[in-house]
Write a protein that holds these residues in place. Structure first.
Motif, PDB file in Angstrom:
ATOM      1  N   ARG A 220     -15.339  31.589 -48.685  1.00  0.00           N
ATOM      2  CA  ARG A 220     -14.234  30.638 -48.556  1.00  0.00           C
ATOM      3  C   ARG A 220     -13.829  30.042 -49.903  1.00  0.00           C
ATOM      4  O   ARG A 220     -12.682  29.662 -50.098  1.00  0.00           O
ATOM      5  CB  ARG A 220     -14.634  29.540 -47.583  1.00  0.00           C
ATOM      6  CG  ARG A 220     -13.486  28.640 -47.136  1.00  0.00           C
ATOM      7  CD  ARG A 220     -13.840  27.934 -45.862  1.00  0.00           C
ATOM      8  NE  ARG A 220     -15.172  27.337 -45.930  1.00  0.00           N
ATOM      9  CZ  ARG A 220     -15.916  27.072 -44.857  1.00  0.00           C
ATOM     10  NH1 ARG A 220     -15.469  27.409 -43.662  1.00  0.00           N
ATOM     11  NH2 ARG A 220     -17.102  26.513 -44.992  1.00  0.00           N
ATOM     12  N   LYS A 223     -11.040  32.011 -51.437  1.00  0.00           N
ATOM     13  CA  LYS A 223      -9.875  32.174 -50.562  1.00  0.00           C
ATOM     14  C   LYS A 223      -8.597  32.343 -51.385  1.00  0.00           C
ATOM     15  O   LYS A 223      -8.341  31.607 -52.333  1.00  0.00           O
ATOM     16  CB  LYS A 223      -9.738  30.957 -49.649  1.00  0.00           C
ATOM     17  CG  LYS A 223      -8.500  30.976 -48.767  1.00  0.00           C
ATOM     18  CD  LYS A 223      -8.442  29.729 -47.887  1.00  0.00           C
ATOM     19  CE  LYS A 223      -7.184  29.699 -47.038  1.00  0.00           C
ATOM     20  NZ  LYS A 223      -7.127  28.481 -46.175  1.00  0.00           N
ATOM     21  N   PHE A 228      -3.033  34.196 -47.902  1.00  0.00           N
ATOM     22  CA  PHE A 228      -3.359  33.719 -46.560  1.00  0.00           C
ATOM     23  C   PHE A 228      -2.116  33.142 -45.890  1.00  0.00           C
ATOM     24  O   PHE A 228      -1.853  33.392 -44.705  1.00  0.00           O
ATOM     25  CB  PHE A 228      -4.462  32.665 -46.630  1.00  0.00           C
ATOM     26  CG  PHE A 228      -4.833  32.076 -45.300  1.00  0.00           C
ATOM     27  CD1 PHE A 228      -5.657  32.768 -44.434  1.00  0.00           C
ATOM     28  CD2 PHE A 228      -4.357  30.821 -44.927  1.00  0.00           C
ATOM     29  CE1 PHE A 228      -5.997  32.221 -43.199  1.00  0.00           C
ATOM     30  CE2 PHE A 228      -4.692  30.278 -43.699  1.00  0.00           C
ATOM     31  CZ  PHE A 228      -5.519  30.973 -42.830  1.00  0.00           C
ATOM     32  N   ALA A 372      -8.678  34.802 -46.190  1.00  0.00           N
ATOM     33  CA  ALA A 372      -9.400  33.535 -46.117  1.00  0.00           C
ATOM     34  C   ALA A 372     -10.857  33.691 -46.511  1.00  0.00           C
ATOM     35  O   ALA A 372     -11.441  32.793 -47.126  1.00  0.00           O
ATOM     36  CB  ALA A 372      -9.306  32.957 -44.712  1.00  0.00           C
ATOM     37  N   TYR A 373     -11.455  34.827 -46.171  1.00  0.00           N
ATOM     38  CA  TYR A 373     -12.874  35.080 -46.458  1.00  0.00           C
ATOM     39  C   TYR A 373     -13.017  36.454 -47.124  1.00  0.00           C
ATOM     40  O   TYR A 373     -13.504  37.411 -46.512  1.00  0.00           O
ATOM     41  CB  TYR A 373     -13.690  35.042 -45.174  1.00  0.00           C
ATOM     42  CG  TYR A 373     -13.593  33.765 -44.392  1.00  0.00           C
ATOM     43  CD1 TYR A 373     -14.384  32.660 -44.717  1.00  0.00           C
ATOM     44  CD2 TYR A 373     -12.709  33.648 -43.319  1.00  0.00           C
ATOM     45  CE1 TYR A 373     -14.301  31.485 -43.994  1.00  0.00           C
ATOM     46  CE2 TYR A 373     -12.603  32.473 -42.597  1.00  0.00           C
ATOM     47  CZ  TYR A 373     -13.401  31.388 -42.941  1.00  0.00           C
ATOM     48  OH  TYR A 373     -13.308  30.222 -42.217  1.00  0.00           O
TER      49      TYR A 373
END
Length: 381
Positions: A220, A223, A228, A372-373
């Motif tokens: 995270r 990110k 995203f 996001a990850y």
């Protein structure tokens, strides 16, 4: 008398144990049966995909109104005798679909559409049962990972809501004297839209459970915020197109204007606002609804190119591959959509178009998750 100890004496010689490092404290107490829960959710995901396909075939075969009552428990059993079959057929004869459109049907014809709708509803019951057994089993065994009880309950709650909306949709077509031969298209859109929401929720949970908590926390930090955001926008845009596609299916608009890129020799179909009041044209005018579906598809594809170009610049190879897959699947979907129009939406191509939408939706969700990850890539690749 105790002996004097030197201040330089090594305390380790006195048997004092050194503290031992305990790795994985982030995941300790959080683990539960992560792998088992993930496999269970993957099973549910597959069942929902099958449910969407069966629902599409039920619509394409005009079978959705063959069962005119909502009996969540007793409806699990099909007619067991000739008298039961005749009673079901007599109930069907009372609604407008039979009176206006299907008066030619005999009992054998009715049975063929009845089994599609019964199978659709039965599959819904199976999905509910699989969820209930899994949720209760993991809960009683205290194997649900920390923080996941509410999430897993949400899946079941959405499934229950979907069943209620399914009957709300069917009831709009079970009419007498109103001339309705299909369900309301906007209710069909809500029903299909919620199916994709459920699919998205389950898919996101599967992705989360595929990696340990400590790995997710580290990922995270890397990110890719802008990517995203773009992938989130693409997901919402694709969802809008899915809803419009449901409106097309609800009024069989895909079987009108079997040509491309024009519609009856012109860009905009004739009389796009002939129905009064005007707002009804956006739900009931086949030409306008198909036109909107086409234009939205073009805009979605252009936006997907923008997102894809941005995704190719990601520093993470897995993320780049995910966005390549999104663009490839969406390109395929455009081709299938055009072929569907040109051939007048036969059920074989139409259901492929719907399943391709499931693929696009899932791959966008996967690309968004990796934004996001992200999965770290070593310098050596």
């Amino acid at each position: 008398m105790s002996e004097k100890r030197s201040i330089f004496e090594d305390v380790s010689d006195q048997g004092t144990a050194r503290p031992v490092a305990q790795p994985g404290l982030i995941d300790k107490g959080r683990g539960g049966a992560r792998r088992g829960v993930r496999l269970w959710l993957m099973l549910l995901f597959g069942l929902v995909v099958v449910m969407i396909a069966v629902g599409g075939l039920t619509r394409l075969t005009d079978s959705g109104l063959s069962i005119t009552e909502w009996r969540p428990v007793t409806g699990a059993l099909p007619p067991m005798s000739a008298a039961d079959w005749q009673a079901e057929f007599d109930r069907y004869k009372q609604i407008d679909e039979f009176r206006v459109q299907n008066q030619w049907m005999e009992l054998a014809d009715f049975k063929s559409i009845y089994w599609w709708e019964w199978g659709h509803r039965q599959l819904g019951r199976v999905i509910g049962l699989v969820w209930a057994i899994g949720f209760v089993g993991f809960f009683v065994a205290r194997k649900i990972p920390a923080g996941w009880t509410g999430r897993l309950f949400l899946v079941g709650a959405l499934g229950g809501l979907q069943g209620a909306i399914g009957w709300w949709m069917v009831s709009s077509g079970v009419t007498q004297g109103e001339g309705m031969t299909d369900v309301a298209s906007y209710r069909l859109a809500v029903h299909l839209g919620l199916a994709f929401v459920i699919l998205g929720v389950i898919g996101w949970y599967v992705f989360l459970l595929g990696r340990e908590e400590r790995e997710l926390m580290q990922a995270r930090r890397a990110k890719e915020g802008r990517l995203f955001g773009l992938s989130t926008g693409l997901l919402h845009f694709a969802f809008l197109q899915i809803l419009i596609g449901a409106l097309v299916a609800g009024i069989d608009a895909g079987r009108n204007y079997p040509e491309w890129p024009l519609m009856d020799g012109q860009f905009i179909p004739m009389d796009p606002f002939e129905i009064k009041p005007m707002w009804r044209n956006f739900f009931e005018n086949p030409g306008l609804v198909q036109f909107i579906h086409r234009i939205t598809g073009y805009l979605l594809f252009v936006f997907a190119i923008v997102v894809w170009l941005r995704g190719r610049r990601s520093a993470h190879s897995a993320t780049r591959f995910a966005f390549n897959a999104v663009f490839a699947s969406l390109s395929l979907q455009v081709v299938v959509g055009i072929v569907t129009v040109l051939y007048g939406a036969p059920w074989q191509i139409a259901i492929l178009h719907q399943l391709a939408a499931v693929l696009v939706w899932t791959l966008i969700l996967r690309a968004r998750f990796l934004s996001a990850y992200p999965i770290a890539t070593s310098v050596r690749g």
